[in-house]
Write a protein that holds these residues in place. Structure first.
Motif, PDB file in Angstrom:
ATOM      1  N   VAL A 126      -3.324  -1.982  -6.318  1.00 35.83           N
ATOM      2  CA  VAL A 126      -2.750  -2.645  -7.487  1.00 35.83           C
ATOM      3  C   VAL A 126      -2.709  -4.140  -7.193  1.00 35.83           C
ATOM      4  CG1 VAL A 126      -0.714  -2.894  -8.954  1.00 35.83           C
ATOM      5  CG2 VAL A 126      -1.380  -0.633  -8.107  1.00 35.83           C
ATOM      6  N   SER A 127      -3.466  -4.922  -7.925  1.00 40.99           N
ATOM      7  CA  SER A 127      -3.556  -6.358  -7.663  1.00 40.99           C
ATOM      8  C   SER A 127      -2.714  -7.152  -8.662  1.00 40.99           C
ATOM      9  CB  SER A 127      -5.016  -6.823  -7.728  1.00 40.99           C
ATOM     10  OG  SER A 127      -5.563  -6.577  -9.006  1.00 40.99           O
ATOM     11  N   LYS A 128      -2.447  -8.401  -8.311  1.00 38.15           N
ATOM     12  CA  LYS A 128      -1.693  -9.347  -9.138  1.00 38.15           C
ATOM     13  C   LYS A 128      -0.240  -8.924  -9.351  1.00 38.15           C
ATOM     14  CE  LYS A 128      -5.800 -11.027 -11.554  1.00 38.15           C
ATOM     15  NZ  LYS A 128      -6.438 -11.304 -12.859  1.00 38.15           N
ATOM     16  N   LEU A 129       0.234  -8.019  -8.531  1.00 34.20           N
ATOM     17  CA  LEU A 129       1.634  -7.627  -8.580  1.00 34.20           C
ATOM     18  C   LEU A 129       2.313  -8.213  -7.347  1.00 34.20           C
ATOM     19  CD1 LEU A 129       3.831  -5.903 -10.031  1.00 34.20           C
ATOM     20  CD2 LEU A 129       3.231  -4.066  -8.436  1.00 34.20           C
ATOM     21  N   GLU A 130       3.227  -9.174  -7.546  1.00 35.66           N
ATOM     22  CA  GLU A 130       3.841  -9.890  -6.432  1.00 35.66           C
ATOM     23  C   GLU A 130       5.169  -9.285  -5.990  1.00 35.66           C
ATOM     24  OE1 GLU A 130       4.131 -13.937  -7.588  1.00 35.66           O
ATOM     25  OE2 GLU A 130       1.968 -14.256  -7.676  1.00 35.66           O
ATOM     26  N   VAL A 152       3.143   2.506  -0.801  1.00 40.53           N
ATOM     27  CA  VAL A 152       2.403   1.369  -1.343  1.00 40.53           C
ATOM     28  C   VAL A 152       1.224   1.087  -0.429  1.00 40.53           C
ATOM     29  CG1 VAL A 152       2.517  -1.034  -2.083  1.00 40.53           C
ATOM     30  CG2 VAL A 152       4.546   0.428  -2.266  1.00 40.53           C
ATOM     31  N   ARG A 153       0.021   1.015  -0.997  1.00 41.98           N
ATOM     32  CA  ARG A 153      -1.188   0.852  -0.194  1.00 41.98           C
ATOM     33  C   ARG A 153      -2.160  -0.115  -0.870  1.00 41.98           C
ATOM     34  NH1 ARG A 153      -3.542   4.064   3.760  1.00 41.98           N
ATOM     35  NH2 ARG A 153      -5.763   3.795   4.033  1.00 41.98           N
ATOM     36  N   GLN A 154      -2.687  -1.041  -0.094  1.00 44.47           N
ATOM     37  CA  GLN A 154      -3.737  -1.963  -0.545  1.00 44.47           C
ATOM     38  C   GLN A 154      -3.320  -2.755  -1.784  1.00 44.47           C
ATOM     39  OE1 GLN A 154      -7.178   0.640  -0.937  1.00 44.47           O
ATOM     40  NE2 GLN A 154      -7.810   0.224   1.168  1.00 44.47           N
ATOM     41  N   CYS A 155      -2.123  -3.293  -1.754  1.00 43.43           N
ATOM     42  CA  CYS A 155      -1.660  -4.191  -2.817  1.00 43.43           C
ATOM     43  C   CYS A 155      -1.653  -5.598  -2.225  1.00 43.43           C
ATOM     44  CB  CYS A 155      -0.285  -3.776  -3.309  1.00 43.43           C
ATOM     45  SG  CYS A 155      -0.262  -2.141  -4.090  1.00 43.43           S
ATOM     46  N   SER A 156      -2.772  -6.256  -2.277  1.00 40.15           N
ATOM     47  CA  SER A 156      -3.009  -7.491  -1.530  1.00 40.15           C
ATOM     48  C   SER A 156      -2.191  -8.675  -2.029  1.00 40.15           C
ATOM     49  CB  SER A 156      -4.502  -7.840  -1.560  1.00 40.15           C
ATOM     50  OG  SER A 156      -4.953  -7.963  -2.908  1.00 40.15           O
ATOM     51  N   ASP A 157      -1.764  -8.672  -3.286  1.00 36.61           N
ATOM     52  CA  ASP A 157      -1.015  -9.803  -3.841  1.00 36.61           C
ATOM     53  C   ASP A 157       0.489  -9.621  -3.723  1.00 36.61           C
ATOM     54  OD1 ASP A 157      -3.328 -11.219  -4.696  1.00 36.61           O
ATOM     55  OD2 ASP A 157      -3.510  -9.880  -6.404  1.00 36.61           O
TER      56      ASP A 157
END
Length: 280
Positions: A126-130, A152-157
């Motif tokens: 899930v990207s763009k979630l800070e 939670v996995r691979q949420c880079s942002d």
């Protein structure tokens, strides 16, 4: 392949004209009325918001939703399908690149009925979630208040898991696992630990920017940090990790009995202050 009859009703979906003669795999939800687990891609998720499957999917307890859409496309909000299958206990959101799906649409919803049986929440890619728990305007905050397990996995942002104002949303959480979230530098602050009164297990792996699990605050209270029910800690492949807690206050871990640490080359101490772990 069309899965459901509803996906190609007249006027539903941009491909409704081309699919009008395509036979769906399931004519209605009654054909899968004993279904317990369901995994859907974005193109099939929209059918669940038609509001006609609540009784037909009453045995459904695990659902996996993949929102792999282009940035200029509007994904279906999960909120629009949540009030239908009422017994879901395990939900996964994957490949979501639009954080606005975690904000409610203009439609009204009943918070006390919103996935009231949900126990496990999984987020992957899930990207763009800070931040998890986006405040009062987020349905995610409502859902998280009932969770017992968070993965939670691979949420880079993702840069912050819990703020002091939103941590109360996770007051029932028992287990949490954070993997490959490379923007995180810490998981908790001293002020948020008091709200995780049921937390029993923490697992953190492959978060390359993580420097500490429990961050030190400038105006820390002298009574120290406490995880009353924490029993397991697993830290693995954390290349920047210095310690679990860098402060000088006493770390209260009365039920802790197992700690696993591997491939954390910069870690020299577990805590700078005293540790009270009489069950360890």
């Amino acid at each position: 392949m069309e899965l459901f009859q509803a996906t190609h009703r007249e006027g539903v979906g941009e491909n409704s004209r081309t699919s009008i003669n395509r036979q769906p795999l399931f004519l209605d939800f009654k054909a899968i009325s004993i279904l317990e687990e369901l995994s859907l891609h974005q193109k099939h998720i929209s059918v669940l918001r038609l509001g006609q499957c609540k009784e037909d999917l009453k045995h459904l307890h695990k659902i996996h939703l993949c929102f792999d859409v282009k940035e200029n496309e509007n994904p279906t909000s999960p909120l629009e399908i949540f009030e239908m299958p009422p017994h879901i206990q395990d939900m996964t959101i994957e490949c979501c690149h639009r954080p606005d799906v975690f904000l409610p649409p203009n439609t009204k919803f009943s918070e006390h009925e919103l996935l009231e049986h949900l126990k496990m929440w999984n987020m992957s890619n899930v990207s763009k979630l800070e931040l998890i728990g986006l405040g009062d305007s987020s349905w995610l905050s409502t859902v998280c208040g009932k969770l017992q397990e968070l993965n939670v996995r691979q949420c880079s942002d993702l840069t912050t898991l819990f703020r002091s104002t939103s941590a109360a949303s996770f007051s029932n959480l028992k287990e949490m696992a954070i993997t490959e979230c490379r923007g995180l530098e810490y998981l908790f602050t001293l002020s948020t630990t008091k709200k995780f009164i049921h937390l029993e297990k923490i697992t953190v792996k492959e978060c390359s920017s993580l420097r500490t699990v429990l961050a030190k605050e400038e105006d820390e209270a002298p009574q120290g940090a406490e995880f009353k029910r924490l029993r397991w800690i697993d830290l693995n492949s954390l290349s920047s990790l210095d310690c679990f807690y860098p402060g000088n206050n006493t770390l209260q871990l009365p039920l802790l009995f197992q700690v696993e640490i591997g491939q954390c080359p910069k870690m020299e101490v577990f805590s700078r202050g005293e540790i009270n772990a009489k069950s360890f």
